[in-house]
Design a protein around this motif. Structure first.
Motif, PDB file in Angstrom:
ATOM      1  N   THR A  81      33.693 -56.937   9.790  1.00  0.00           N
ATOM      2  CA  THR A  81      35.050 -56.954   8.832  1.00  0.00           C
ATOM      3  C   THR A  81      34.456 -57.956   7.995  1.00  0.00           C
ATOM      4  N   ASN A 109      41.579 -51.075  11.883  1.00  0.00           N
ATOM      5  CA  ASN A 109      42.465 -50.814  10.842  1.00  0.00           C
ATOM      6  C   ASN A 109      43.500 -51.303   9.945  1.00  0.00           C
ATOM      7  N   THR A 118      42.176 -58.322   5.736  1.00  0.00           N
ATOM      8  CA  THR A 118      41.782 -58.090   5.367  1.00  0.00           C
ATOM      9  C   THR A 118      41.563 -56.161   4.589  1.00  0.00           C
ATOM     10  N   TYR A 119      40.382 -55.639   3.623  1.00  0.00           N
ATOM     11  CA  TYR A 119      40.244 -54.457   2.812  1.00  0.00           C
ATOM     12  C   TYR A 119      40.137 -54.034   4.261  1.00  0.00           C
ATOM     13  N   GLY A 120      38.862 -54.087   5.508  1.00  0.00           N
ATOM     14  CA  GLY A 120      38.360 -52.743   6.150  1.00  0.00           C
ATOM     15  C   GLY A 120      38.162 -53.319   7.359  1.00  0.00           C
ATOM     16  N   ARG A 139      44.463 -54.633   8.458  1.00  0.00           N
ATOM     17  CA  ARG A 139      44.340 -54.198   7.625  1.00  0.00           C
ATOM     18  C   ARG A 139      46.355 -54.117   6.905  1.00  0.00           C
TER      19      ARG A 139
END
Length: 424
Positions: free
Chosen positions: A294, A264, A274-276, A268
């Motif tokens: 992801t 993460n 990505t968001y997570g 992220r």
């Protein structure tokens, strides 16, 4: 039948019945069978129609719930202590006298199939379902709730046969969580479930002799014009009973179980791909799988895969970036505190208690769990990390193949279309 009584000072009592085999007991091309059997137990009994059963459940101010996991199937309900006998009697009726009516099954099967089709519209879910199936084969990799094709082929007689062979006293446990005297629980269980006879007719499934890939493999489920790519990566991992389970849990938490986990923070926080992102070991009775998942922006798909592989290589290499003391302490705290939070909820606590039976754990396993986790040494974490195989991951991507394939090939990766059966 085992009786696991968690006598606690609660205002409600949770009753749960079940045990192995779960979805792993469903034969090839009959995926979803265990889940549908559990679901149909809540529909009607030989004594009560669907309406009459619903009224009986409502009269207790509760609901009947049922589910199958990879390893077991369970039926549960929660009642007030004063309704313990009535609730247990209803649970026993549901488990031992299901109707499996053709009419109910026709409706439930249609609903189930609609749910499966809707589930596969979620790219992330589709990617993970396909990846696990590609890795673990048509029995251990089949979705717990089944494929569309398999569920569509099931008939009521399949459910009756599975129930007769699987819901037997030798592989079942009754879990009672609440403020009920243990002697009373024992006597009522014997009275209501004492008529159960026979032994399980479900043969232990054959674990695939070979799993995994010899080099990184990339399968793509094409979604033209998709603005994101859903990424699922999997590899073989040990089963639940193999020594080192707690070390592997801690490792998974460090890699992808927290906001501050490595994946993460990389995907992220550092790169804004990505968001997570998540990663964890999924360890069942018969085999285990390490999973990574992801969703990323389409243009950075290849870069994100490179970073996933790099992070996994760093954590496994003793000369790279092995798990640091601070990371390990955060992981320990998360596992122990999560267990404490789980034990505050009767339904979740029932799952914990049931796992003692399903996974054949000592009765004091969770009592000792904080000390067990605290005692895991860095060398054990490193041994678990060395089971990670960044160069032999199986990736399934759901995204725009035309846009993502060129950059993947620049990394030396061969991109293949996912076989049609993985989409079912």
């Amino acid at each position: 039948m085992g009786v696991l009584d968690g006598e606690t000072p609660r205002r409600v009592v949770l009753l749960s019945y079940g045990g192995p085999p779960g979805a792993s007991g469903s034969a090839e091309k009959k995926s979803g069978l265990a889940g549908l059997v559990a679901r149909m137990l809540t529909e009607s009994t030989k004594r009560r129609s669907a309406m009459a059963l619903a009224e009986a459940v409502e009269s207790l101010g509760t609901t009947l719930s049922a589910q199958a996991t990879r390893d077991d199937s369970r039926v549960s309900l929660t009642v007030l202590p004063a309704d313990f006998e009535a609730g247990l009697g209803l649970l026993a009726e549901v488990v031992t006298e299901p109707a499996f009516s053709e009419r109910d099954f026709s409706r439930v099967q249609r609903e189930w199939l609609d749910g499966l089709r809707a589930e596969r519209q979620d790219p992330a879910r589709l990617a993970m379902l396909a990846a696990v199936r590609a890795l673990n084969g048509p029995v251990f990799g089949a979705p717990v709730n089944g494929t569309v094709a398999d569920v569509g082929r099931l008939r009521v007689q399949d459910l009756r046969d599975f129930h007769a062979r699987a819901y037997t006293p030798d592989n079942a446990a009754l879990v009672v969580i609440g403020n009920i005297d243990s002697a009373k629980v024992e006597s009522e269980a014997r009275r209501l479930f004492g008529g159960l006879r026979g032994k399980s007719g479900i043969d232990a499934p054959q674990v695939p002799a070979e799993r995994g890939v010899s080099a990184t493999r990339v399968l793509v489920i094409d979604r033209p014009e998709a603005v994101q790519t859903a990424i699922a990566a999997v590899q073989p991992f040990p089963k639940r009973s193999e020594p080192g389970h707690e070390a592997r849990e801690l490792l998974g938490t460090v890699i992808g179980g927290l906001f501050t986990s490595r994946l993460n923070m990389n995907l992220r926080e550092k790169h804004a791909y990505t968001y997570g992102a998540f990663a964890r070991p999924v360890e069942n009775r018969h085999l285990g799988t390490f999973i990574v998942g992801t969703n990323v922006q389409t243009p950075v798909t290849a870069a994100a895969i490179a970073e996933i592989r790099r992070e996994l290589e760093l954590v496994r290499d003793p000369q790279g970036a092995p798990v640091a003391p601070a990371e390990l302490e955060r992981a320990r705290a998360d596992l122990v505190h999560s267990l404490g939070a789980t034990l505050e909820h009767p339904s979740r606590m029932a799952g914990i208690v049931a796992s003692l039976f399903t996974d054949e754990l000592p009765l004091d396993y969770y009592t000792r769990y904080p000390k067990t986790v605290a005692a895991v040494a860095p060398t054990e974490i490193q041994a678990a990390a060395e089971r990670i195989t960044p160069g032999r991951l199986l990736f399934v991507l759901v995204g725009d193949r035309q846009k993502i394939q060129p950059d993947l090939e620049k990394q030396g990766l061969t991109v293949e279309p996912a076989p049609a059966e993985l989409l079912e």
